[in-house]
Design an enzyme around this catalytic site. Structure first.
Site, PDB file in Angstrom:
ATOM      1  N   PRO A  57       0.833  -1.202   0.000  1.00 59.35           N
ATOM      2  CA  PRO A  57       0.000   0.000   0.000  1.00 59.35           C
ATOM      3  C   PRO A  57       0.876   1.264   0.000  1.00 59.35           C
ATOM      4  O   PRO A  57       1.900   1.311   0.677  1.00 59.35           O
ATOM      5  CB  PRO A  57      -0.820  -0.107   1.283  1.00 59.35           C
ATOM      6  N   VAL A  58       0.441   2.250  -0.786  1.00 57.67           N
ATOM      7  CA  VAL A  58       1.224   3.492  -0.918  1.00 57.67           C
ATOM      8  C   VAL A  58       1.055   4.356   0.330  1.00 57.67           C
ATOM      9  O   VAL A  58      -0.017   4.389   0.931  1.00 57.67           O
ATOM     10  CB  VAL A  58       0.730   4.254  -2.184  1.00 57.67           C
ATOM     11  N   LEU A  86       4.887   1.096   4.821  1.00 58.98           N
ATOM     12  CA  LEU A  86       5.444  -0.220   4.469  1.00 58.98           C
ATOM     13  C   LEU A  86       6.548  -0.112   3.408  1.00 58.98           C
ATOM     14  O   LEU A  86       6.977  -1.117   2.847  1.00 58.98           O
ATOM     15  CB  LEU A  86       4.339  -1.173   4.006  1.00 58.98           C
ATOM     16  N   GLY A  87       6.976   1.100   3.163  1.00 58.24           N
ATOM     17  CA  GLY A  87       8.143   1.271   2.289  1.00 58.24           C
ATOM     18  C   GLY A  87       7.864   1.088   0.807  1.00 58.24           C
ATOM     19  O   GLY A  87       8.759   0.668   0.064  1.00 58.24           O
ATOM     20  N   SER A  88       6.646   1.436   0.354  1.00 58.31           N
ATOM     21  CA  SER A  88       6.326   1.182  -1.056  1.00 58.31           C
ATOM     22  C   SER A  88       7.279   1.922  -2.003  1.00 58.31           C
ATOM     23  O   SER A  88       7.750   1.346  -2.984  1.00 58.31           O
ATOM     24  CB  SER A  88       4.881   1.558  -1.362  1.00 58.31           C
ATOM     25  N   ALA A 116      10.400   2.991  -1.543  1.00 61.88           N
ATOM     26  CA  ALA A 116      11.759   2.414  -1.543  1.00 61.88           C
ATOM     27  C   ALA A 116      11.767   1.059  -2.241  1.00 61.88           C
ATOM     28  O   ALA A 116      12.712   0.726  -2.966  1.00 61.88           O
ATOM     29  CB  ALA A 116      12.271   2.287  -0.112  1.00 61.88           C
ATOM     30  N   ALA A 117      10.703   0.274  -2.050  1.00 66.51           N
ATOM     31  CA  ALA A 117      10.664  -1.059  -2.675  1.00 66.51           C
ATOM     32  C   ALA A 117      10.594  -0.936  -4.199  1.00 66.51           C
ATOM     33  O   ALA A 117      11.282  -1.659  -4.926  1.00 66.51           O
ATOM     34  CB  ALA A 117       9.484  -1.865  -2.145  1.00 66.51           C
ATOM     35  N   ASP A 144      14.429   2.776   5.286  1.00 69.66           N
ATOM     36  CA  ASP A 144      13.566   2.020   4.362  1.00 69.66           C
ATOM     37  C   ASP A 144      14.393   1.338   3.277  1.00 69.66           C
ATOM     38  O   ASP A 144      14.300   0.125   3.069  1.00 69.66           O
ATOM     39  CB  ASP A 144      12.570   2.951   3.655  1.00 69.66           C
TER      40      ASP A 144
HETATM   41  O1  PMV Z   1       6.697   6.039   7.263  1.00 68.67           O
HETATM   42  P1  PMV Z   1       7.884   5.185   6.981  1.00 68.67           P
HETATM   43  O2  PMV Z   1       7.730   3.760   7.388  1.00 68.67           O
HETATM   44  O3  PMV Z   1       8.447   5.388   5.627  1.00 68.67           O
HETATM   45  O4  PMV Z   1       9.025   5.584   7.982  1.00 68.67           O
HETATM   46  C1  PMV Z   1       9.399   6.850   8.333  1.00 68.67           C
HETATM   47  C2  PMV Z   1      10.396   6.712   9.409  1.00 68.67           C
HETATM   48  C3  PMV Z   1      10.854   8.005  10.003  1.00 68.67           C
HETATM   49  O5  PMV Z   1      11.758   7.664  11.040  1.00 68.67           O
HETATM   50  C4  PMV Z   1       9.703   8.787  10.587  1.00 68.67           C
HETATM   51  C5  PMV Z   1      11.562   8.847   8.968  1.00 68.67           C
HETATM   52  C6  PMV Z   1      12.861   8.272   8.492  1.00 68.67           C
HETATM   53  O6  PMV Z   1      13.327   8.758   7.460  1.00 68.67           O
HETATM   54  O7  PMV Z   1      13.451   7.401   9.146  1.00 68.67           O
END
Ligand code: PMV
Length: 311
Positions: A96-97, A101-103, A105-106, A147
């Site tokens: 999910p965007v 869950l890192g969409s 970066a994945a 991520d």
């Molecule tokens: O929302 P996510 O899972 O992409 O994570 C963000 C994590 C933070 O610590 C809030 C920001 C970061 O760049 O690490």
């Protein structure tokens, strides 16, 4: 045709404080993934086809800051290819965007891998990670890099910004339930808001980040020694500190509370906050029933993932 896949990820502990140099723990979530196919095309140009987000087009027609355009151009630059062959890049993601869950970066990692392999120069993980990080900066402003790191290496990671990654062992399996509020979580905004708080009173927030750092170290030790039930109270403490940072929301708090009431050993929001996902540590036999409680409490989607023993 060349294919590559990259998993989702979830932050177990330490989000936000990680931006300020404290450690964080994150793990891959293989139940969701981004899959990319690169193939030669009869039509000139580099064509993107991402039906899940209704995106079709040739990359030079995308804005120059578009994440996909930047990631593709950075691969071509790295490989020193100024006149790429006509290509078609197809992207299918079940992540999910904007949910934590890192969409983004994945997709970047899978595009970098599939494209560089298709052009006969598969890039090593270190470079995949570095290129994906450059694109993360466009999505998130000042990302810590967690991520892209977890997703590139696809294993649990103890992450400290700017330091080489540290993999850590899982001495005993443990099960997590992940539930999506369905509310998009713009990480850039919550990171920016925490920065404003910190700018207004650095001493106060440095002390809060220190507490998060302690929780993360304790959690790593619990995972490495097999004392996984200890993770529950640590999640609860971490959630309280995230609430203090103003990055929770009524929807996240409701799911966290519902999970605990339904028998989870601990629960917290995960990632940027304000929306996106929460996670809960559960006994494996309770996972399904906790998911259904979470769906009744408003979760749009739930996932069960088990971290397998690595030692
Ligand atoms: O929302 P996510 O899972 O992409 O994570 C963000 C994590 C933070 O610590 C809030 C920001 C970061 O760049 O690490």
């Amino acid at each position: 045709m060349t294919v590559a896949t990259a998993p989702g990820k979830i932050i177990l502990f330490g989000e936000h404080a990680v931006v300020y140099g404290r450690p964080a723990l994150a793990v891959p979530v293989t139940q969701v993934h981004a899959d990319v196919e690169v193939m030669d095309s009869p039509v000139a140009g580099i064509w993107i086809d991402a039906p899940g987000i209704s995106l079709h087009g040739e990359i030079s027609s995308f804005p120059s800051s578009h994440a996909l355009r930047t990631v593709i151009e950075s691969v071509l630059r790295t490989l020193d290819i100024s006149a790429p062959p006509p290509l078609r890049i197809r992207i299918i993601s079940s992540i999910p965007v904007a949910s934590g869950l890192g969409s983004g970066a994945a997709v970047s990692v899978a595009v970098i891998r599939a494209l560089s392999s298709h052009l006969a120069h598969p890039l090593p993980n270190e470079q995949v990670n570095a290129l994906a990080y450059e694109t993360e900066k466009l999505h998130h402003g000042t990302p810590s890099g967690i991520d892209n790191t977890v997703i590139t290496y696809a294993r649990p990671v103890y992450f400290v910004r700017g330091q080489p990654i540290q993999a850590f062992g899982v001495a005993r399996p443990f099960t997590l339930v992940i539930a999506d509020t369905g509310i998009p979580a713009p990480t850039k905004e919550s990171v920016g808001d925490v920065r404003k708080l910190w700018q207004a009173d650095a001493g106060k927030w440095e002390a809060v980040f220190d507490k998060v750092g302690e929780i993360v170290r304790a959690a790593r030790q619990a995972i490495e020694s097999g004392n996984t039930p200890a993770l529950g109270p640590l999640m609860d403490e971490n959630h309280a500190l995230l609430q203090e940072m103003t990055v929770s929301s009524p929807e996240l708090d409701r799911l966290v509370w519902a999970a605990r009431k339904a028998g989870a050993l601990g629960a917290k929001l995960s990632g940027g906050g304000r929306g996106g996902n929460m996670l809960a540590l559960v006994r494996p036999e309770d996972a399904e029933s906790i998911c259904s409680v979470l769906r009744s409490a408003g979760a749009q989607q739930t996932l069960i993932t088990t971290l397998q023993e690595t030692l």
